[in-house]
Design an enzyme around this catalytic site. Structure first.
Site, PDB file in Angstrom:
ATOM      1  N   SER A 146       0.871  -1.189   0.000  1.00  0.00           N
ATOM      2  CA  SER A 146       0.000   0.000   0.000  1.00  0.00           C
ATOM      3  C   SER A 146       0.899   1.226   0.000  1.00  0.00           C
ATOM      4  O   SER A 146       2.047   1.165   0.472  1.00  0.00           O
ATOM      5  CB  SER A 146      -0.848   0.019   1.276  1.00  0.00           C
ATOM      6  N   TYR A 159      -1.889  -1.518  10.278  1.00  0.00           N
ATOM      7  CA  TYR A 159      -1.891  -1.569   8.816  1.00  0.00           C
ATOM      8  C   TYR A 159      -0.594  -0.973   8.277  1.00  0.00           C
ATOM      9  O   TYR A 159       0.062  -1.563   7.418  1.00  0.00           O
ATOM     10  CB  TYR A 159      -3.111  -0.807   8.282  1.00  0.00           C
TER      11      TYR A 159
HETATM   12  P1  NAP Z   1     -11.425  -6.130  -0.242  1.00  0.00           P
HETATM   13  O1  NAP Z   1     -12.295  -5.510  -1.277  1.00  0.00           O
HETATM   14  O2  NAP Z   1     -11.847  -6.078   1.194  1.00  0.00           O
HETATM   15  O3  NAP Z   1     -11.183  -7.651  -0.629  1.00  0.00           O
HETATM   16  C1  NAP Z   1     -10.397  -8.452   0.185  1.00  0.00           C
HETATM   17  C2  NAP Z   1     -10.311  -9.847  -0.399  1.00  0.00           C
HETATM   18  O4  NAP Z   1      -9.460 -10.629   0.441  1.00  0.00           O
HETATM   19  C3  NAP Z   1     -11.644 -10.558  -0.436  1.00  0.00           C
HETATM   20  O5  NAP Z   1     -11.662 -11.439  -1.536  1.00  0.00           O
HETATM   21  C4  NAP Z   1     -11.650 -11.338   0.878  1.00  0.00           C
HETATM   22  O6  NAP Z   1     -12.558 -12.421   0.796  1.00  0.00           O
HETATM   23  C5  NAP Z   1     -10.183 -11.777   0.948  1.00  0.00           C
HETATM   24  N1  NAP Z   1      -9.656 -12.027   2.282  1.00  0.00           N
HETATM   25  C6  NAP Z   1      -9.735 -11.244   3.376  1.00  0.00           C
HETATM   26  N2  NAP Z   1      -9.123 -11.821   4.412  1.00  0.00           N
HETATM   27  C7  NAP Z   1      -8.618 -13.003   3.969  1.00  0.00           C
HETATM   28  C8  NAP Z   1      -7.888 -14.051   4.562  1.00  0.00           C
HETATM   29  N3  NAP Z   1      -7.553 -14.020   5.869  1.00  0.00           N
HETATM   30  N4  NAP Z   1      -7.517 -15.118   3.804  1.00  0.00           N
HETATM   31  C9  NAP Z   1      -7.864 -15.164   2.486  1.00  0.00           C
HETATM   32  N5  NAP Z   1      -8.569 -14.207   1.869  1.00  0.00           N
HETATM   33  C10 NAP Z   1      -8.955 -13.137   2.607  1.00  0.00           C
HETATM   34  O7  NAP Z   1      -9.936  -5.509  -0.277  1.00  0.00           O
HETATM   35  P2  NAP Z   1      -9.199  -4.629  -1.401  1.00  0.00           P
HETATM   36  O8  NAP Z   1      -9.522  -3.207  -1.165  1.00  0.00           O
HETATM   37  O9  NAP Z   1      -9.445  -5.223  -2.739  1.00  0.00           O
HETATM   38  O10 NAP Z   1      -7.675  -4.807  -0.956  1.00  0.00           O
HETATM   39  C11 NAP Z   1      -6.851  -5.819  -1.515  1.00  0.00           C
HETATM   40  C12 NAP Z   1      -5.421  -5.548  -1.092  1.00  0.00           C
HETATM   41  O11 NAP Z   1      -5.008  -4.274  -1.562  1.00  0.00           O
HETATM   42  C13 NAP Z   1      -5.223  -5.525   0.420  1.00  0.00           C
HETATM   43  O12 NAP Z   1      -3.999  -6.120   0.757  1.00  0.00           O
HETATM   44  C14 NAP Z   1      -5.205  -4.042   0.739  1.00  0.00           C
HETATM   45  O13 NAP Z   1      -4.473  -3.753   1.918  1.00  0.00           O
HETATM   46  C15 NAP Z   1      -4.513  -3.503  -0.493  1.00  0.00           C
HETATM   47  N6  NAP Z   1      -4.800  -2.089  -0.743  1.00  0.00           N
HETATM   48  C16 NAP Z   1      -6.063  -1.658  -1.011  1.00  0.00           C
HETATM   49  C17 NAP Z   1      -6.277  -0.307  -1.257  1.00  0.00           C
HETATM   50  C18 NAP Z   1      -7.646   0.221  -1.581  1.00  0.00           C
HETATM   51  O14 NAP Z   1      -7.813   1.447  -1.628  1.00  0.00           O
HETATM   52  N7  NAP Z   1      -8.624  -0.607  -1.834  1.00  0.00           N
HETATM   53  C19 NAP Z   1      -5.221   0.589  -1.203  1.00  0.00           C
HETATM   54  C20 NAP Z   1      -3.953   0.118  -0.912  1.00  0.00           C
HETATM   55  C21 NAP Z   1      -3.746  -1.233  -0.695  1.00  0.00           C
HETATM   56  P3  NAP Z   1     -13.152 -13.143   2.123  1.00  0.00           P
HETATM   57  O15 NAP Z   1     -13.552 -12.052   3.063  1.00  0.00           O
HETATM   58  O16 NAP Z   1     -14.294 -13.955   1.608  1.00  0.00           O
HETATM   59  O17 NAP Z   1     -12.029 -14.001   2.640  1.00  0.00           O
END
Ligand code: NAP
Length: 254
Positions: A146, A159
């Site tokens: 991130s 985080y």
């Molecule tokens: P999201 O929409 O909440 O999706 C998270 C995904 O991870 C879901 O498929 C969830 O499915 C799965 N998951 C959560 N906990 C898990 C576990 N313990 N084991 C296996 N699967 C798990 O998140 P996102 O925003 O797409 O973020 C994805 C990544 O990008 C993360 O690492 C986040 O920190 C990073 N990121 C996001 C942003 C942003 O603005 N969105 C910015 C910077 C970095 P289930 O709940 O069904 O397991």
């Protein structure tokens, strides 16, 4: 003259957190580029649904429900992938989570939860996959960190620490594994609307605050993060390792 290829035909790719948000976009992007994908999240019905979508579009996919914070489920995920596809070419360590709380109010459980999902799990998975990639003498590990692994913010301390740790893990693994032709890189997204944060980012106050602080004055799109992951997974990125790449609308350039 060789020109770069972004094609992933026949490559076997594990994507964690593949059922929602950024991971869902990456899974579709890698599959469209020709990869055989392993769809991972904790929710079996969601994994099955995404694998079905990929197959109906003519791709190859398997659904493997697993919780990356449970070490016992990690080796099983690697074993199933090797049994089904015979190899692992690409690992995308994308599953991640956050807790919003003042540092003073954090519990030990909060700390452990974030560290286990965002750092320990991705390490254990990279280690298990790395053994297979070493045997193959090739592989690509892509860690989704991130911009908050690079700069600070308030009320998200575990985080910040987990993503900063993931960036250093990326550099360390890149150096240890370069000789095995395994490239390890990290993508540092800025704000993109997903299940993780939509309720927050949709409020007018937060939208104004974040876009006001982002040089490009907007949120990112899921496909814009997926594009970087596809590039890093492809042979076009064969000379890159240990790179930490912001895709953040300019936030960390300030
Ligand atoms: P999201 O929409 O909440 O999706 C998270 C995904 O991870 C879901 O498929 C969830 O499915 C799965 N998951 C959560 N906990 C898990 C576990 N313990 N084991 C296996 N699967 C798990 O998140 P996102 O925003 O797409 O973020 C994805 C990544 O990008 C993360 O690492 C986040 O920190 C990073 N990121 C996001 C942003 C942003 O603005 N969105 C910015 C910077 C970095 P289930 O709940 O069904 O397991």
């Amino acid at each position: 003259m060789r020109t770069p290829s972004f094609d992933l035909t026949g490559k076997a790719a594990i994507i964690t957190g593949a059922t929602k948000g950024l991971g869902y976009g990456m899974t579709h992007a890698l599959a469209k580029a020709g990869a055989d994908v392993v769809v991972v999240s904790r929710t079996k019905s969601d994994c099955d649904a995404v694998a079905e979508e990929i197959k109906s579009a003519g791709g190859k996919a398997i659904a493997v429900p697993a919780d990356v914070s449970k070490p016992e489920e990690i080796q099983a995920l690697v074993d199933v992938t090797v049994r089904e596809f015979g190899k692992i070419d690409i690992l995308v360590n994308n599953a991640g989570t956050a807790i919003t709380k003042k540092a003073i109010e954090l519990t030990e459980e909060d700390w452990d939860k974030i560290m286990n999902v965002n750092l320990k799990g991705p390490f254990l998975l990279a280690q298990a996959v790395g053994k297979q990639m070493m045997a193959q003498n090739s592989g690509k590990v892509i860690n989704i960190a991130s911009m908050f692994g690079l700069v600070g913010d308030v009320n998200v301390l575990p985080y910040l620490c987990s993503k900063g740790g993931m960036i250093q893990m990326t550099r360390g693994l890149a150096l240890e594994w370069a000789r095995y032709h395994i490239q390890v890189n990290a993508v540092c997204p800025g704000y993109v609307k997903t299940a993780l944060n939509t309720s927050e980012l949709d409020t007018e106050k937060i939208f104004k605050y974040i876009t006001g602080k982002t040089p490009m004055r907007r949120y990112g799109e899921i496909w814009e993060i997926a594009g970087m992951v596809q590039f890093l997974a492809s042979s076009a990125a064969d000379f890159m390792t240990g790179a930490i790449i912001p895709v953040d609308g300019g936030w960390t350039a300030q």
